[in-house]
Design an enzyme around this catalytic site. Structure first.
Site, PDB file in Angstrom:
ATOM      1  N   HIS A 121       6.499  -9.717  -0.583  1.00 21.81           N
ATOM      2  CA  HIS A 121       4.868  -9.592  -1.576  1.00 21.81           C
ATOM      3  C   HIS A 121       6.226  -9.626  -1.944  1.00 21.81           C
ATOM      4  CE1 HIS A 121       2.487  -6.478  -2.730  1.00 21.81           C
ATOM      5  NE2 HIS A 121       1.807  -6.955  -2.392  1.00 21.81           N
ATOM      6  N   ASP A 198       9.511  -3.628   6.119  1.00 20.07           N
ATOM      7  CA  ASP A 198       7.862  -4.253   5.927  1.00 20.07           C
ATOM      8  C   ASP A 198       6.756  -4.125   6.727  1.00 20.07           C
ATOM      9  OD1 ASP A 198       5.039  -4.291   3.863  1.00 20.07           O
ATOM     10  OD2 ASP A 198       6.560  -5.216   2.484  1.00 20.07           O
ATOM     11  N   GLN A 201       1.361  -5.191   6.316  1.00 18.01           N
ATOM     12  CA  GLN A 201       0.717  -6.116   7.421  1.00 18.01           C
ATOM     13  C   GLN A 201       0.468  -5.827   8.686  1.00 18.01           C
ATOM     14  OE1 GLN A 201      -1.569  -8.171   5.389  1.00 18.01           O
ATOM     15  NE2 GLN A 201      -0.670  -7.147   3.721  1.00 18.01           N
ATOM     16  N   LYS A 224      -4.366   0.453   4.695  1.00 20.28           N
ATOM     17  CA  LYS A 224      -3.999  -1.250   5.227  1.00 20.28           C
ATOM     18  C   LYS A 224      -4.251  -0.384   6.257  1.00 20.28           C
ATOM     19  CE  LYS A 224      -2.082  -3.178   1.786  1.00 20.28           C
ATOM     20  NZ  LYS A 224      -0.777  -4.686   0.954  1.00 20.28           N
ATOM     21  N   CYS A 362       0.063 -11.390  -4.562  1.00 20.36           N
ATOM     22  CA  CYS A 362       1.681 -10.924  -4.893  1.00 20.36           C
ATOM     23  C   CYS A 362       2.691 -11.741  -3.946  1.00 20.36           C
ATOM     24  CB  CYS A 362       1.793  -9.629  -4.897  1.00 20.36           C
ATOM     25  SG  CYS A 362       0.502  -8.623  -5.886  1.00 20.36           S
TER      26      CYS A 362
HETATM   27  C1  LIG Z   1      -0.169  -4.413   0.443  1.00 15.11           C
HETATM   28  C2  LIG Z   1       1.382  -4.920   1.039  1.00 15.11           C
HETATM   29  C3  LIG Z   1       2.367  -3.847   0.046  1.00 15.11           C
HETATM   30  C4  LIG Z   1       2.557  -3.040  -0.961  1.00 15.11           C
HETATM   31  O1  LIG Z   1       2.120  -1.699  -0.109  1.00 15.11           O
HETATM   32  P1  LIG Z   1       1.251  -0.535  -1.486  1.00 15.11           P
HETATM   33  O2  LIG Z   1       0.337   0.199  -0.037  1.00 15.11           O
HETATM   34  O3  LIG Z   1       0.504  -0.701  -2.854  1.00 15.11           O
HETATM   35  O4  LIG Z   1       2.471   0.157  -2.406  1.00 15.11           O
HETATM   36  C5  LIG Z   1       3.693  -4.383   0.402  1.00 15.11           C
HETATM   37  N1  LIG Z   1       4.385  -5.454   1.081  1.00 15.11           N
HETATM   38  C6  LIG Z   1       3.283  -6.396   1.867  1.00 15.11           C
HETATM   39  C7  LIG Z   1       3.842  -6.971   2.739  1.00 15.11           C
HETATM   40  C8  LIG Z   1       1.988  -5.506   1.757  1.00 15.11           C
HETATM   41  O5  LIG Z   1       1.168  -6.268   2.629  1.00 15.11           O
END
Ligand SMILES: *Cc1c(COP(=O)(O)O)cnc(C)c1O
Length: 404
Positions: A121, A198, A201, A224, A362
Site C-alpha cells: 500500500h 502491516d 488487511q 477494518k 493505493c
Molecule cells: C487500509 C490499509 C492501510 C492504511 O490504514 P489506515 O487505517 O488508513 O491508516 C495500510 N495498509 C494496508 C494493507 C491497508 O489495507
C-alpha cells in the site's frame, strides 16, 4: 456454522438502500461496517463517562481510564502480546508505520538496507522512502509473480547482514494475497533484522498470534475489523519499544519536564502523546469482542466459501480477468473487463446499489506490474451473502453489455 442472517441484523447500515436498491456493500477492504454492539459502546461513552484519562482524580476520569485500559488488555489478549505495555494505541496503521519509520531514523545509517515488498500500500512505501532519504539507507523490494505472490527466492537473495528492517503486509489490500510472513520473519532474524508487519488487511479475517509469530512490530487499524475510524494499534516487542525514541512530544508521554531536561514516561505512554481517541480505544475493544463472539474460524470458513463462489461465477463472464490468483488469499477479488475502464463499471454498479472500489487501491506499483490503470475490487466480509454475489455478477454482466 455462521448465522449470517442474524448477523446482518447487527448492522443497521446493511438495511439501507442506495439508488432505490438494497445496499450491497463489497468495499470491506477499504473499511468494514459497524455493528450495533460497537455503536452502542460509542453512544454509551459520550452519554455516560466522557472525560480525559490518566490525570483526573474525579469519577468520570477514572471510569474512562479504566475502560480505555481494559480495551488495551482486550487487544493484548486478542493478539497474544506478552505485556499490555507492548500495545500502543495509534490513530491507525499509517500512524503506526510512521512511528516506527521515525524511530529507525536514529538507528539506520548509510550502507544499511530496508526491504519492502512489491505488494505494498502507498502508506507502506512513502515512509520508508523518506526514512532512506534521511539516513542514507537503501530501499530494496521483494518482487512478485503473475499470481500476485512474493518471490521468496529473491527475498533470500536480498537479505544480508546490512538488512536492518523488513516491512511487509500480512495480506495485500489490492489482491488479497496472504504473504508467508512466518518464513519472512524467520529468515530476517537469521541476519539480525527486525520485521514490521502491516496487519490492516489480515485482522478482519484471521487472529494473529504475535508471540508465536515472533514478530518485532505489528500494526493494524480498528476500522477494518468492525471498529471506528481513527483508531489502531502498534505492537512492538518490549525491548524494541524501549530502544526507540518517542515519536511525538506532548502530554501523557513525559515523566518529568524541566527546561533543562525531560524524562519520558514508561511504556506504553511514551508513544501516546496528547489526549488519545479514548472512545475509539474503548470501541476497538468492543469490536474485538464482537468479532470473537462470531469466531475467526467461522469467519474464515464462510468468507472462503464466498470467495470460491464469487470467483467461479465471475470467471463465467467472458472477457473478465482476475488479478491475484494465489491459492493463499482472502476474500478480495480484483478484476477487469476486457477493454473497459474499471471506473465505468464501478459507476454502473453504484447505480445498482453495489459498492465496490475502483482504481489503483493505493498500490500503484502492483497496477504497473500488470500494466493496467486499476481494477474493480470486490472485497467480502462475513456479513455478505451469496445472493449479494449473484447481484454483483448480474451487475457486471449488465455493465459489460452497456459499455461494450
Ligand atoms: C487500509 C490499509 C492501510 C492504511 O490504514 P489506515 O487505517 O488508513 O491508516 C495500510 N495498509 C494496508 C494493507 C491497508 O489495507
Amino acid at each position: 456454522m455462521l448465522d449470517y442472517k442474524n448477523i446482518r441484523n447487527d448492522f443497521p447500515i446493511l438495511q439501507r438502500e442506495v439508488n432505490g436498491k438494497p445496499l450491497v456493500y463489497f468495499d470491506n477492504a477499504a473499511t468494514s461496517q459497524t455493528p450495533q454492539q460497537v455503536i452502542d459502546v460509542i453512544v454509551d461513552y459520550y452519554s455516560n463517562y466522557n472525560a480525559n484519562i490518566h490525570r483526573g482524580v474525579h469519577r468520570l476520569s477514572q471510569e474512562a481510564t479504566d475502560k480505555y485500559e481494559e480495551a488495551r488488555l482486550k487487544v493484548q489478549a486478542h493478539f497474544n502480546a506478552k505485556f499490555s505495555h507492548e500495545i500502543i494505541f495509534t490513530s491507525g496503521t499509517t500512524h503506526g508505520i510512521n512511528l516506527i519509520a521515525n524511530g529507525f531514523s536514529s538507528i539506520l545509517k548509510k550502507g544499511d538496507d530496508i526491504i519492502v515488498s512489491a505488494l505494498e500500500h502507498h502508506s507502506n512505501i512513502v515512509p520508508w522512502q523518506m526514512l532512506c532519504e534521511r539516513t542514507g539507507a537503501s530501499l530494496k523490494v521483494i518482487p512478485m509473480n503473475k499470481e500476485g505472490e512474493l518471490i521468496m527466492y529473491d527475498y533470500d537473495n536480498l537479505l544480508s547482514t546490512n538488512t536492518k528492517l523488513i516491512f511487509v503486509n500480512h495480506i495485500s489490500n489490492a489482491l488479497g494475497t496472504i504473504n508467508p510472513i512466518e518464513y519472512i520473519i524467520e529468515k530476517a532474524h537469521q541476519v539480525g533484522a527486525a520485521v514490521l508487519i502491516d496487519g490492516a488487511q489480515s485482522c478482519p479475517h484471521i487472529k494473529p498470534d504475535l508471540q508465536a509469530l515472533d514478530v518485532d512490530f505489528y500494526v493494524t487499524s480498528a476500522h477494518k475489523m468492525c471498529g471506528p475510524t481513527g483508531q489502531g494499534m502498534l505492537y512492538g516487542k518490549e525491548a524494541w519499544l524501549k530502544k526507540l525514541p518517542p515519536y511525538q512530544g506532548g502530554g501523557e508521554m513525559i515523566a518529568e519536564v524541566t527546561f533543562k531536561k525531560t524524562t519520558y514516561a514508561d511504556l506504553p505512554h511514551k508513544f501516546e502523546a496528547g489526549t488519545p481517541n479514548i472512545c475509539g480505544g474503548v470501541a476497538f475493544g468492543a469490536a474485538i469482542d464482537y468479532m470473537n463472539s462470531i469466531g475467526f474460524e467461522n469467519i474464515a470458513k464462510y468468507e472462503n466459501e464466498l470467495l470460491e463462489y464469487a470467483t467461479q461465477k465471475l470467471l463465467e463472464i467472458e472477457g473478465l480477468r482476475i488479478y491475484g490468483t494465489s491459492k493463499h488469499k482472502t476474500s478480495v477479488i480484483s478484476f477487469n473487463l476486457d477493454g473497459i475502464h474499471p471506473y465505468d463499471v464501478g459507476t454502473i454498479l453504484d447505480k445498482m446499489g453495489i459498492a465496490v472500489r475502483t482504481g489503483h487501491h493505493c498500490a500503484q506499483p502492483i497496477m504497473d506490474f500488470y500494466g493496467i490503470p486499476g481494477t474493480i475490487r470486490a472485497s467480502f466480509a462475513f456479513y455478505n451473502t451469496k445472493d449479494e454475489i449473484d447481484t454483483l455478477v448480474t451487475g457486471v454482466k449488465k455493465a459489460k453489455m452497456m459499455l461494450m
